[in-house]
Design an enzyme around this catalytic site. Structure first.
Site, PDB file in Angstrom:
ATOM      1  N   HIS A 123       0.836  -1.209   0.000  1.00 42.59           N
ATOM      2  CA  HIS A 123       0.000   0.000   0.000  1.00 42.59           C
ATOM      3  C   HIS A 123       0.870   1.259   0.000  1.00 42.59           C
ATOM      4  O   HIS A 123       0.633   2.189  -0.781  1.00 42.59           O
ATOM      5  CB  HIS A 123      -0.903  -0.014   1.234  1.00 42.59           C
ATOM      6  CG  HIS A 123      -1.687   1.244   1.437  1.00 42.59           C
ATOM      7  ND1 HIS A 123      -2.962   1.415   0.948  1.00 42.59           N
ATOM      8  CD2 HIS A 123      -1.367   2.403   2.071  1.00 42.59           C
ATOM      9  CE1 HIS A 123      -3.392   2.615   1.271  1.00 42.59           C
ATOM     10  NE2 HIS A 123      -2.444   3.237   1.961  1.00 42.59           N
ATOM     11  N   GLU A 124       1.872   1.299   0.860  1.00 39.48           N
ATOM     12  CA  GLU A 124       2.708   2.499   0.960  1.00 39.48           C
ATOM     13  C   GLU A 124       3.559   2.687  -0.297  1.00 39.48           C
ATOM     14  O   GLU A 124       3.740   3.811  -0.774  1.00 39.48           O
ATOM     15  CB  GLU A 124       3.585   2.416   2.215  1.00 39.48           C
ATOM     16  CG  GLU A 124       2.811   2.349   3.520  1.00 39.48           C
ATOM     17  CD  GLU A 124       1.849   3.516   3.705  1.00 39.48           C
ATOM     18  OE1 GLU A 124       2.136   4.624   3.198  1.00 39.48           O
ATOM     19  OE2 GLU A 124       0.799   3.326   4.347  1.00 39.48           O
ATOM     20  N   HIS A 127       1.523   4.315  -3.062  1.00 32.33           N
ATOM     21  CA  HIS A 127       1.403   5.770  -2.967  1.00 32.33           C
ATOM     22  C   HIS A 127       2.560   6.454  -3.698  1.00 32.33           C
ATOM     23  O   HIS A 127       2.360   7.429  -4.428  1.00 32.33           O
ATOM     24  CB  HIS A 127       1.415   6.215  -1.509  1.00 32.33           C
ATOM     25  CG  HIS A 127       0.090   6.161  -0.833  1.00 32.33           C
ATOM     26  ND1 HIS A 127      -1.042   6.766  -1.338  1.00 32.33           N
ATOM     27  CD2 HIS A 127      -0.287   5.592   0.345  1.00 32.33           C
ATOM     28  CE1 HIS A 127      -2.058   6.564  -0.497  1.00 32.33           C
ATOM     29  NE2 HIS A 127      -1.630   5.853   0.525  1.00 32.33           N
ATOM     30  N   GLU A 180      -6.156   6.729  -1.274  1.00 35.69           N
ATOM     31  CA  GLU A 180      -6.062   5.567  -0.391  1.00 35.69           C
ATOM     32  C   GLU A 180      -6.630   4.322  -1.076  1.00 35.69           C
ATOM     33  O   GLU A 180      -6.060   3.232  -0.985  1.00 35.69           O
ATOM     34  CB  GLU A 180      -6.808   5.826   0.916  1.00 35.69           C
ATOM     35  CG  GLU A 180      -6.131   6.822   1.831  1.00 35.69           C
ATOM     36  CD  GLU A 180      -4.765   6.357   2.281  1.00 35.69           C
ATOM     37  OE1 GLU A 180      -4.621   5.188   2.680  1.00 35.69           O
ATOM     38  OE2 GLU A 180      -3.813   7.165   2.212  1.00 35.69           O
TER      39      GLU A 180
END
Length: 248
Positions: A123-124, A127, A180
């Site tokens: 997820h990070e 980004h 997100e």
């Protein structure tokens, strides 16, 4: 413009990027900030305090990084770094250009499995790959230019401030929630391609939701846990064939 390819999860939303905010400048800032932060944590004795834990996190991230080429091949040439910081905070992040940190608080308090760490890190990383920080900085710079122009044009300060607040609730926060969601979807694909069970992202957010303290979704930069888990259930199933292929 679009900073990434769509991947199996189909991230094809056009992005607003200002020429005033370049990828290179953000990466340079991130490198400097990251170096300063690591120096501070090292002086406090909180940088990579557990060698085995650090090795575990780095091994997982090193399997995720090659998968970023699906979304943008140039990410493979970034100077990736990953470190573990001793802190009770339940958090992790990836700066522009691949500067990564995960806090011991999220690993220890949630008792994360390797699959769940892959969900967090995927997820990070997403980004950064998707350049969400640059997109948000671009939107802010364009808003500030617009507000400055309005003031020069004779619009009252109170009206300008109200417009800024409406932007935050009506545009800024929803865009952050959209970021997100994109990172969630890209993250499960990165994890699946790396051979980590994408369904672990659902279990991760079940654990996160038990921490409590969530603001109303319409005033939050993050989707509500229920909304998030429903979306992750759909997209983790979509990338399951990638996971099964990687496990062969």
């Amino acid at each position: 413009m679009n900073t990434t390819n769509g991947g199996a999860v189909g991230i094809n939303r056009p992005q607003t990027m200002s020429q005033l905010v370049s990828s290179q400048s953000l990466m340079q800032q991130a490198t400097l900030t990251y170096s300063n932060l690591l120096g501070k944590e090292a002086r406090q004795g909180d940088l990579n305090p557990n060698p085995a834990q650090t090795a575990r996190v780095r091994a997982i991230v090193n399997r995720l990084i090659p998968q970023t080429a699906v979304f943008r091949p140039d990410a493979l040439s970034w100077k990736w770094e990953v470190n573990v910081i001793r802190s009770p905070e339940v958090n992790a992040w990836c700066m522009p250009g691949g500067k990564i940190a995960i806090y011991t608080g999220i690993i220890d308090k949630l008792k994360l499995s390797d699959d769940e760490i892959a969900a967090v890190m995927g997820h990070e990383i997403a980004h950064a790959v998707r350049e969400h920080a640059r997109e948000q900085a671009s939107e802010q710079s364009l808003l500030q230019l617009g507000m400055l122009g309005a003031q020069i044009g004779g619009v009252g300060r109170g009206t300008v401030n109200a417009a800024g607040q409406l932007y935050q609730v009506g545009v800024g926060l929803p865009h952050s929630r959209l970021h997100e969601t994109e990172a969630d979807r890209m993250g499960v694909e990165l994890a699946a391609r790396a051979g980590y069970d994408p369904r672990a992202a659902i279990g991760l957010w079940q654990k996160m939701s038990k921490l409590g303290g969530n603001p109303p979704e319409f005033l939050s930069t993050h989707p509500s846990p229920d909304t998030r888990m429903q979306d992750l259930a759909v997209y983790s199933e979509r990338v399951m064939p990638l996971y099964l292929a990687a496990k062969r």
